[in-house]
Design a protein around this motif. Structure first.
Motif, PDB file in Angstrom:
ATOM      1  N   ARG A 167       0.829  -1.212   0.000  1.00  0.00           N
ATOM      2  CA  ARG A 167       0.000   0.000   0.000  1.00  0.00           C
ATOM      3  C   ARG A 167       0.860   1.258   0.000  1.00  0.00           C
ATOM      4  N   SER A 168       1.959   1.232   0.751  1.00  0.00           N
ATOM      5  CA  SER A 168       2.827   2.409   0.768  1.00  0.00           C
ATOM      6  C   SER A 168       3.519   2.593  -0.586  1.00  0.00           C
ATOM      7  N   LEU A 169       3.902   1.508  -1.229  1.00  0.00           N
ATOM      8  CA  LEU A 169       4.496   1.588  -2.566  1.00  0.00           C
ATOM      9  C   LEU A 169       3.483   2.130  -3.565  1.00  0.00           C
ATOM     10  N   ALA A 170       2.259   1.661  -3.479  1.00  0.00           N
ATOM     11  CA  ALA A 170       1.220   2.134  -4.403  1.00  0.00           C
ATOM     12  C   ALA A 170       0.906   3.612  -4.175  1.00  0.00           C
ATOM     13  N   ASN A 171       0.854   4.033  -2.921  1.00  0.00           N
ATOM     14  CA  ASN A 171       0.607   5.457  -2.648  1.00  0.00           C
ATOM     15  C   ASN A 171       1.758   6.321  -3.137  1.00  0.00           C
ATOM     16  N   GLY A 172       2.975   5.849  -2.986  1.00  0.00           N
ATOM     17  CA  GLY A 172       4.127   6.605  -3.472  1.00  0.00           C
ATOM     18  C   GLY A 172       4.118   6.764  -4.983  1.00  0.00           C
ATOM     19  N   ILE A 173       3.814   5.702  -5.692  1.00  0.00           N
ATOM     20  CA  ILE A 173       3.747   5.774  -7.157  1.00  0.00           C
ATOM     21  C   ILE A 173       2.606   6.679  -7.601  1.00  0.00           C
ATOM     22  N   SER A 174       1.489   6.568  -6.939  1.00  0.00           N
ATOM     23  CA  SER A 174       0.337   7.395  -7.298  1.00  0.00           C
ATOM     24  C   SER A 174       0.631   8.874  -7.076  1.00  0.00           C
ATOM     25  N   CYS A 175       1.252   9.200  -5.945  1.00  0.00           N
ATOM     26  CA  CYS A 175       1.571  10.609  -5.669  1.00  0.00           C
ATOM     27  C   CYS A 175       2.624  11.145  -6.623  1.00  0.00           C
ATOM     28  N   SER A 176       3.604  10.315  -6.969  1.00  0.00           N
ATOM     29  CA  SER A 176       4.638  10.792  -7.892  1.00  0.00           C
ATOM     30  C   SER A 176       4.082  10.991  -9.301  1.00  0.00           C
ATOM     31  N   LEU A 177       3.143  10.175  -9.728  1.00  0.00           N
ATOM     32  CA  LEU A 177       2.556  10.348 -11.055  1.00  0.00           C
ATOM     33  C   LEU A 177       1.570  11.508 -11.098  1.00  0.00           C
ATOM     34  N   LYS A 178       1.010  11.896  -9.952  1.00  0.00           N
ATOM     35  CA  LYS A 178       0.113  13.052  -9.922  1.00  0.00           C
ATOM     36  C   LYS A 178       0.858  14.329 -10.262  1.00  0.00           C
ATOM     37  N   PHE A 179       2.117  14.426  -9.817  1.00  0.00           N
ATOM     38  CA  PHE A 179       2.894  15.633 -10.061  1.00  0.00           C
ATOM     39  C   PHE A 179       3.381  15.734 -11.503  1.00  0.00           C
ATOM     40  N   ILE A 180       3.434  14.611 -12.226  1.00  0.00           N
ATOM     41  CA  ILE A 180       3.897  14.631 -13.614  1.00  0.00           C
ATOM     42  C   ILE A 180       2.884  15.329 -14.508  1.00  0.00           C
ATOM     43  N   GLY A 181       1.619  15.030 -14.334  1.00  0.00           N
ATOM     44  CA  GLY A 181       0.603  15.666 -15.154  1.00  0.00           C
ATOM     45  C   GLY A 181      -0.731  14.967 -15.016  1.00  0.00           C
ATOM     46  N   PRO A 182      -1.792  15.653 -15.440  1.00  0.00           N
ATOM     47  CA  PRO A 182      -3.122  15.075 -15.273  1.00  0.00           C
ATOM     48  C   PRO A 182      -3.394  13.869 -16.168  1.00  0.00           C
ATOM     49  N   ARG A 183      -2.714  13.784 -17.313  1.00  0.00           N
ATOM     50  CA  ARG A 183      -3.017  12.642 -18.187  1.00  0.00           C
ATOM     51  C   ARG A 183      -2.423  11.349 -17.636  1.00  0.00           C
ATOM     52  N   PHE A 184      -1.393  11.442 -16.800  1.00  0.00           N
ATOM     53  CA  PHE A 184      -0.818  10.251 -16.187  1.00  0.00           C
ATOM     54  C   PHE A 184      -1.518   9.859 -14.884  1.00  0.00           C
ATOM     55  N   GLU A 185      -2.434  10.708 -14.447  1.00  0.00           N
ATOM     56  CA  GLU A 185      -3.093  10.449 -13.172  1.00  0.00           C
ATOM     57  C   GLU A 185      -3.939   9.177 -13.217  1.00  0.00           C
ATOM     58  N   LYS A 186      -4.684   8.979 -14.295  1.00  0.00           N
ATOM     59  CA  LYS A 186      -5.518   7.783 -14.416  1.00  0.00           C
ATOM     60  C   LYS A 186      -4.653   6.535 -14.570  1.00  0.00           C
ATOM     61  N   THR A 187      -3.596   6.637 -15.360  1.00  0.00           N
ATOM     62  CA  THR A 187      -2.674   5.512 -15.515  1.00  0.00           C
ATOM     63  C   THR A 187      -2.011   5.184 -14.187  1.00  0.00           C
TER      64      THR A 187
END
Length: 99
Positions: free
Chosen positions: A66-86
């Protein structure tokens, strides 16, 4: 009004199934209560440490994933909105991977 967990019908159904199973096991042993209790002592002596170790490993795996998944999700949020769903679906897949 908050109700106690003992008021739920699922609790009573699970308890009755456990009790019925114990009475069936006792009946299969011919009513020998000492044999039945010694079987439970043996399960507690040999099986309980294994159950505790397995449960602790499962908890560690869930917390780590869960911590790994939250870290990946938060890091992809900062990249851009189109990567947020991915990132969301990748994080969901990774959260259950070790389990």
């Amino acid at each position: 009004m908050k109700r106690s967990p003992y008021h739920h019908s699922r609790f009573w159904a699970a308890l009755s199934i456990l009790l019925i199973g114990e009475f069936i096991a006792l009946g299969l042993l011919g009513g020998d209560l000492r044999l039945w209790l010694s079987a439970w002592r043996q399960v507690i002596k040999t099986g309980l440490p294994g159950i505790a170790i397995t449960f602790s490993l499962l908890v560690i795996a869930v917390v780590l994933s869960r911590s790994l998944a939250n870290g990946i999700s938060c890091s992809l949020k900062f990249i851009g909105p189109r990567f947020e769903k991915t990132g969301f679906w990748l994080a969901r897949a990774l959260s259950l991977f070790p389990v």
